[in-house]
Write an enzyme that holds these catalytic residues in place. Sequence first.
Site, PDB file in Angstrom:
ATOM      1  N   ARG A  34      14.288  -1.411   0.962  1.00  0.00           N
ATOM      2  CA  ARG A  34      13.216  -0.639   0.331  1.00  0.00           C
ATOM      3  C   ARG A  34      11.847  -1.080   0.851  1.00  0.00           C
ATOM      4  O   ARG A  34      11.594  -2.272   1.022  1.00  0.00           O
ATOM      5  CB  ARG A  34      13.286  -0.785  -1.192  1.00  0.00           C
ATOM      6  CG  ARG A  34      14.562  -0.213  -1.744  1.00  0.00           C
ATOM      7  CD  ARG A  34      14.524   0.104  -3.225  1.00  0.00           C
ATOM      8  NE  ARG A  34      15.866   0.476  -3.667  1.00  0.00           N
ATOM      9  CZ  ARG A  34      16.410   1.674  -3.502  1.00  0.00           C
ATOM     10  NH1 ARG A  34      15.705   2.654  -2.945  1.00  0.00           N
ATOM     11  NH2 ARG A  34      17.647   1.928  -3.891  1.00  0.00           N
ATOM     12  N   ASP A  35      10.985  -0.082   1.085  1.00  0.00           N
ATOM     13  CA  ASP A  35       9.615  -0.368   1.519  1.00  0.00           C
ATOM     14  C   ASP A  35       8.886  -1.108   0.405  1.00  0.00           C
ATOM     15  O   ASP A  35       9.030  -0.779  -0.778  1.00  0.00           O
ATOM     16  CB  ASP A  35       8.894   0.944   1.858  1.00  0.00           C
ATOM     17  CG  ASP A  35       7.640   0.709   2.675  1.00  0.00           C
ATOM     18  OD1 ASP A  35       7.631   1.066   3.868  1.00  0.00           O
ATOM     19  OD2 ASP A  35       6.658   0.157   2.118  1.00  0.00           O
ATOM     20  N   ILE A  36       8.100  -2.105   0.766  1.00  0.00           N
ATOM     21  CA  ILE A  36       7.397  -2.930  -0.217  1.00  0.00           C
ATOM     22  C   ILE A  36       6.299  -2.134  -0.931  1.00  0.00           C
ATOM     23  O   ILE A  36       5.888  -2.507  -2.035  1.00  0.00           O
ATOM     24  CB  ILE A  36       6.827  -4.195   0.470  1.00  0.00           C
ATOM     25  CG1 ILE A  36       6.594  -5.304  -0.540  1.00  0.00           C
ATOM     26  CG2 ILE A  36       5.569  -3.883   1.260  1.00  0.00           C
ATOM     27  CD1 ILE A  36       6.331  -6.669   0.085  1.00  0.00           C
ATOM     28  N   ASN A  90       6.814   6.520  12.948  1.00  0.00           N
ATOM     29  CA  ASN A  90       5.460   6.321  13.464  1.00  0.00           C
ATOM     30  C   ASN A  90       5.549   5.527  14.758  1.00  0.00           C
ATOM     31  O   ASN A  90       6.241   4.505  14.819  1.00  0.00           O
ATOM     32  CB  ASN A  90       4.606   5.549  12.449  1.00  0.00           C
ATOM     33  CG  ASN A  90       4.311   6.362  11.208  1.00  0.00           C
ATOM     34  OD1 ASN A  90       4.168   7.577  11.280  1.00  0.00           O
ATOM     35  ND2 ASN A  90       4.222   5.707  10.067  1.00  0.00           N
ATOM     36  N   VAL A  99       4.079  -1.982  11.913  1.00  0.00           N
ATOM     37  CA  VAL A  99       5.077  -3.005  12.241  1.00  0.00           C
ATOM     38  C   VAL A  99       5.771  -2.550  13.529  1.00  0.00           C
ATOM     39  O   VAL A  99       6.371  -1.467  13.567  1.00  0.00           O
ATOM     40  CB  VAL A  99       6.111  -3.185  11.102  1.00  0.00           C
ATOM     41  CG1 VAL A  99       7.156  -4.221  11.502  1.00  0.00           C
ATOM     42  CG2 VAL A  99       5.415  -3.599   9.805  1.00  0.00           C
ATOM     43  N   HIS A 103      11.707   1.373  13.437  1.00  0.00           N
ATOM     44  CA  HIS A 103      12.150   1.691  12.075  1.00  0.00           C
ATOM     45  C   HIS A 103      11.953   3.169  11.814  1.00  0.00           C
ATOM     46  O   HIS A 103      11.052   3.794  12.368  1.00  0.00           O
ATOM     47  CB  HIS A 103      11.397   0.875  11.018  1.00  0.00           C
ATOM     48  CG  HIS A 103       9.907   1.016  11.073  1.00  0.00           C
ATOM     49  ND1 HIS A 103       9.124   0.289  11.945  1.00  0.00           N
ATOM     50  CD2 HIS A 103       9.041   1.806  10.373  1.00  0.00           C
ATOM     51  CE1 HIS A 103       7.853   0.621  11.766  1.00  0.00           C
ATOM     52  NE2 HIS A 103       7.774   1.549  10.814  1.00  0.00           N
ATOM     53  N   HIS A 105      11.381   5.669   8.445  1.00  0.00           N
ATOM     54  CA  HIS A 105      11.151   5.791   7.007  1.00  0.00           C
ATOM     55  C   HIS A 105      12.051   6.905   6.470  1.00  0.00           C
ATOM     56  O   HIS A 105      12.071   8.007   7.033  1.00  0.00           O
ATOM     57  CB  HIS A 105       9.706   6.214   6.714  1.00  0.00           C
ATOM     58  CG  HIS A 105       8.650   5.245   7.140  1.00  0.00           C
ATOM     59  ND1 HIS A 105       8.005   4.396   6.268  1.00  0.00           N
ATOM     60  CD2 HIS A 105       8.103   4.994   8.354  1.00  0.00           C
ATOM     61  CE1 HIS A 105       7.106   3.689   6.926  1.00  0.00           C
ATOM     62  NE2 HIS A 105       7.142   4.032   8.183  1.00  0.00           N
TER      63      HIS A 105
HETATM   64  P1  5GP Z   1       4.786   1.721   9.729  1.00  0.00           P
HETATM   65  O1  5GP Z   1       3.400   1.831   9.153  1.00  0.00           O
HETATM   66  O2  5GP Z   1       4.828   0.675  10.837  1.00  0.00           O
HETATM   67  O3  5GP Z   1       5.432   3.002  10.127  1.00  0.00           O
HETATM   68  O4  5GP Z   1       5.703   1.191   8.533  1.00  0.00           O
HETATM   69  C1  5GP Z   1       5.765  -0.149   8.147  1.00  0.00           C
HETATM   70  C2  5GP Z   1       6.149  -0.170   6.704  1.00  0.00           C
HETATM   71  O5  5GP Z   1       6.545  -1.501   6.389  1.00  0.00           O
HETATM   72  C3  5GP Z   1       5.045   0.204   5.721  1.00  0.00           C
HETATM   73  O6  5GP Z   1       5.410   1.370   4.978  1.00  0.00           O
HETATM   74  C4  5GP Z   1       4.903  -1.039   4.834  1.00  0.00           C
HETATM   75  O7  5GP Z   1       4.693  -0.720   3.476  1.00  0.00           O
HETATM   76  C5  5GP Z   1       6.225  -1.747   5.040  1.00  0.00           C
HETATM   77  N1  5GP Z   1       6.154  -3.194   4.877  1.00  0.00           N
HETATM   78  C6  5GP Z   1       5.180  -4.021   5.345  1.00  0.00           C
HETATM   79  N2  5GP Z   1       5.460  -5.300   5.030  1.00  0.00           N
HETATM   80  C7  5GP Z   1       6.648  -5.280   4.353  1.00  0.00           C
HETATM   81  C8  5GP Z   1       7.460  -6.312   3.773  1.00  0.00           C
HETATM   82  O8  5GP Z   1       7.163  -7.506   3.817  1.00  0.00           O
HETATM   83  N3  5GP Z   1       8.603  -5.902   3.153  1.00  0.00           N
HETATM   84  C9  5GP Z   1       8.976  -4.587   3.094  1.00  0.00           C
HETATM   85  N4  5GP Z   1      10.122  -4.320   2.442  1.00  0.00           N
HETATM   86  N5  5GP Z   1       8.234  -3.596   3.638  1.00  0.00           N
HETATM   87  C10 5GP Z   1       7.087  -3.946   4.263  1.00  0.00           C
END
Ligand code: 5GP
Length: 117
Positions: A34-36, A90, A99, A103, A105
């Site tokens: 799950r996303d944080i 993304n 990140v 990945h 979403h």
């Molecule tokens: P991006 O913005 O790279 O597409 O998505 C990265 C996602 O990682 C974001 O939606 C963010 O909320 C999530 N995220 C960042 N740090 C953590 C973490 O420590 N744990 C979890 N579960 N999700 C994280």
Amino acid sequence: MAGEPQSDCLFCKIVAGEIPATVVRKTEHVLAFRDIAPKAPTHVLVIPHAHYPNAAALAAAEPRIAGELLAEAGEVARDEGLDDYRLIFNTGAGAGQTVFHAHVHVLGGMPMNERMV
Ligand code: 5GP
Ligand code: ZN
């Protein structure tokens, strides 16, 4: 070597169990958690265990695992009871990637007519 864990990568640390996460599915090659900071009632991230900077790089290097990633995203949606959901990859900071470990979403459980992540 391509795909090796990176010491400065948050998602490699989650794969290694060094940072806790709420894991919903785990296979030999793929992890879903799950996303944080959820942007929808269901917001799950599906990642390969191997480190690639984005989904296209994963698909170029490991097409079978990229296919598994998509299949697992579908299984997450099924587990969550979602018929309608959105998959988002993304790619690049300018597109919202924060990140740099591949990945997807999985977002669902509410109307989604606008950009979310
Ligand atoms: P991006 O913005 O790279 O597409 O998505 C990265 C996602 O990682 C974001 O939606 C963010 O909320 C999530 N995220 C960042 N740090 C953590 C973490 O420590 N744990 C979890 N579960 N999700 C994280
Ligand atoms: Zn990584």
